[in-house]
Design a protein around this motif. Structure first.
Motif, mmCIF file in Angstrom:
data_model
loop_
_atom_site.group_PDB
_atom_site.id
_atom_site.type_symbol
_atom_site.label_atom_id
_atom_site.label_comp_id
_atom_site.label_asym_id
_atom_site.label_seq_id
_atom_site.Cartn_x
_atom_site.Cartn_y
_atom_site.Cartn_z
ATOM 1 N N LEU A 58 0.822 -1.208 0.000
ATOM 2 C CA LEU A 58 0.000 0.000 0.000
ATOM 3 C C LEU A 58 0.858 1.262 0.000
ATOM 4 C CD1 LEU A 58 -2.940 -0.886 2.415
ATOM 5 C CD2 LEU A 58 -2.905 -0.939 -0.077
ATOM 6 N N SER A 61 2.382 1.735 -3.541
ATOM 7 C CA SER A 61 1.400 2.112 -4.573
ATOM 8 C C SER A 61 0.490 3.246 -4.111
ATOM 9 C CB SER A 61 0.553 0.885 -4.946
ATOM 10 O OG SER A 61 -0.102 0.357 -3.806
ATOM 11 N N ARG A 62 0.975 4.080 -3.222
ATOM 12 C CA ARG A 62 0.158 5.100 -2.574
ATOM 13 C C ARG A 62 -0.449 6.134 -3.526
ATOM 14 N NH1 ARG A 62 5.398 5.598 -2.033
ATOM 15 N NH2 ARG A 62 6.480 7.541 -2.516
ATOM 16 N N LEU A 64 -1.998 5.549 -6.243
ATOM 17 C CA LEU A 64 -3.109 5.004 -7.016
ATOM 18 C C LEU A 64 -4.458 5.652 -6.715
ATOM 19 C CD1 LEU A 64 -3.852 2.872 -9.138
ATOM 20 C CD2 LEU A 64 -4.218 1.267 -7.263
ATOM 21 N N PRO A 65 -4.865 5.829 -5.445
ATOM 22 C CA PRO A 65 -6.193 6.418 -5.204
ATOM 23 C C PRO A 65 -6.361 7.792 -5.838
ATOM 24 C CG PRO A 65 -5.326 5.455 -3.198
ATOM 25 C CD PRO A 65 -4.203 5.440 -4.194
ATOM 26 N N GLY A 79 -10.854 4.982 -6.228
ATOM 27 C CA GLY A 79 -9.419 4.750 -6.186
ATOM 28 C C GLY A 79 -8.995 3.987 -4.947
ATOM 29 N N TRP A 83 -7.215 0.422 -4.919
ATOM 30 C CA TRP A 83 -5.948 0.351 -4.193
ATOM 31 C C TRP A 83 -5.935 -0.837 -3.246
ATOM 32 C CZ3 TRP A 83 -4.615 3.678 0.574
ATOM 33 C CH2 TRP A 83 -3.237 3.716 0.789
ATOM 34 N N SER A 87 -3.938 -4.719 -3.724
ATOM 35 C CA SER A 87 -2.952 -5.241 -2.767
ATOM 36 C C SER A 87 -3.241 -6.682 -2.383
ATOM 37 C CB SER A 87 -2.937 -4.374 -1.504
ATOM 38 O OG SER A 87 -4.132 -4.557 -0.744
ATOM 39 N N THR A 359 1.208 12.825 -7.823
ATOM 40 C CA THR A 359 1.602 11.508 -7.314
ATOM 41 C C THR A 359 3.007 11.172 -7.826
ATOM 42 O OG1 THR A 359 0.874 10.096 -9.156
ATOM 43 C CG2 THR A 359 -0.818 10.840 -7.617
#
Length: 386
Positions: A58, A61-62, A64-65, A79, A83, A87, A359
């Motif tokens: 998480l 890939s923070r 992504l949201p 998102g 997310w 995971s 991001t």
């Protein structure tokens, strides 16, 4: 907090930090991801191993949201849901393969690493620690991949401190002597800052402006690479416009486009010159969910991008064999390894990252691609729209 909870909490926090720093978008920080297998192996129970895996993934890939919210022009909830769902495979694989038996851990972790590198689980196999091979063993090619795999297995044994010291020394040596991958002679990468309009604005004015940009930067006969979606939906009119505009030049343009089929579309790289145009490459792995939606056909619906999972991994451009990577393919492991099996001459990576503003997603794509290019000592062409 009860004393017995301190160690599990510390492992989870450390995994979050490792994912956050390792996948910050700085290529030289990728080896921080190698902390994850150490933390996974130090877990005392399967549930703690699961939490360590969730925390690492998480954090890595923070972006992504926020990115998905921008892509769909909606709030954060879709998102966040994607997310958390994404995971699941990473965390489940590592939780199922975790074991208390120290002798079995290296082989269990090897299985987890291989499973997360290949489809089907590898379709969401982001943040793979093996990506750090290009920083630790630049130019070692397949031997470097074997070496980092051996290192990952060593990090889950009781000898992990000694393995970590060796890998840290290699990391420092590489960082001190670091050079970026070279741009191949005769090639030019063009980055654009056209936001969400790229690929959606199909006007004559937009195509004319892109042609003018290409001619202005080409400086004679060159292969010019434009980002994903630069041509929008490919039509005979678009192809004719570009071919006509390139008459009297030796310029070859390689640009991203979408090609409509009967029920789906292909995300492609298209080659253009004064002699005409041709499809060079069809994307093997479009973005799951937003582009690749295989479940639509189950309900008799059309739409979405096709995934040519094990389609042609190389493209021929002139007399050069190219390993192409479009957007999402830069975040997972198997597309680049499949391409490298065919001995290409260079890597061409394109993306359309307007939706990732704010991001680290594009920076991570660049860092991951650079790492693989360094591992295989490949010249690299990177072209993005933001």
């Amino acid at each position: 907090m009860h004393r017995n909870d301190l160690r599990p909490a510390g492992l989870v926090i450390a995994s979050i930090v490792a994912g956050w720093i390792g996948w910050s978008g700085n290529v030289l920080l990728l080896p921080v991801a190698l902390v994850f297998p150490v933390l996974w192996s130090r877990a005392q129970t399967r549930s703690v191993a699961l939490l360590v895996s969730v925390g690492y993934f998480l954090a890595a890939s923070r972006g992504l949201p926020q990115g998905v919210a921008a892509f769909y022009a909606s709030d954060l909830w879709p998102g966040l849901l994607l997310w958390l769902c994404a995971s699941g495979s990473f965390s489940a694989v590592h939780a199922v393969l975790w074991t208390k038996r120290s002798r079995a851990r290296p082989f269990r972790y090897l299985i987890a690493a291989v499973v997360m590198a290949l489809p089907p689980f590898g379709i969401t196999g982001w943040a793979h620690p093996a990506t750090a091979a290009g920083i630790l063993f630049p130019g070692w090619e397949w031997w470097g991949l074997l070496a980092v795999t051996a290192g990952l297995m060593g990090l889950v044994t009781r000898a992990w401190p000694a393995v970590a010291i060796v890998l840290s020394g290699l990391w420092l040596w590489s960082a001190a002597n670091w050079t970026e991958p070279k741009l191949p002679e005769g090639w030019l990468a063009v980055d654009l800052d056209l936001g969400a309009s790229l690929g959606r604005d199909a006007s004559l004015e937009r195509h004319s402006a892109l042609v003018a940009t290409v001619k202005d930067r080409a400086d004679g006969g060159r292969a010019v690479v434009l980002p994903e979606s630069a041509l929008g939906f490919l039509t005979p009119t678009v192809e004719w416009l570009w071919v006509n505009a390139l008459q009297g030049t030796d310029i070859t343009v390689i640009a991203g486009a979408a090609m409509l089929g009967a029920e789906t579309y292909d995300n492609i790289l298209f080659g253009l010159s004064a002699d005409g145009g041709k499809v060079l490459y069809r994307e093997r792995m479009p973005v799951p969910g937003s582009m690749w939606q295989p479940w639509r056909s189950w309900f008799g619906k059309s739409g979405g991008a096709r995934a040519h999972l094990f389609g042609s991994p190389v493209a021929t451009m002139g007399n050069r064999r190219v390993a192409p990577l479009i957007c999402y393919e830069q975040l997972v492991v198997w597309p680049i390894l499949q391409s490298m099996l065919h001995n290409p001459d260079l890597i061409v990576a394109v993306g359309n990252g307007w939706w990732t503003k704010g991001t680290s997603i594009v920076a991570i794509q660049r860092a991951s691609t650079i790492a693989w290019a360094k591992l295989f000592a490949m010249p690299l062409v990177l072209s993005f729209n933001t």
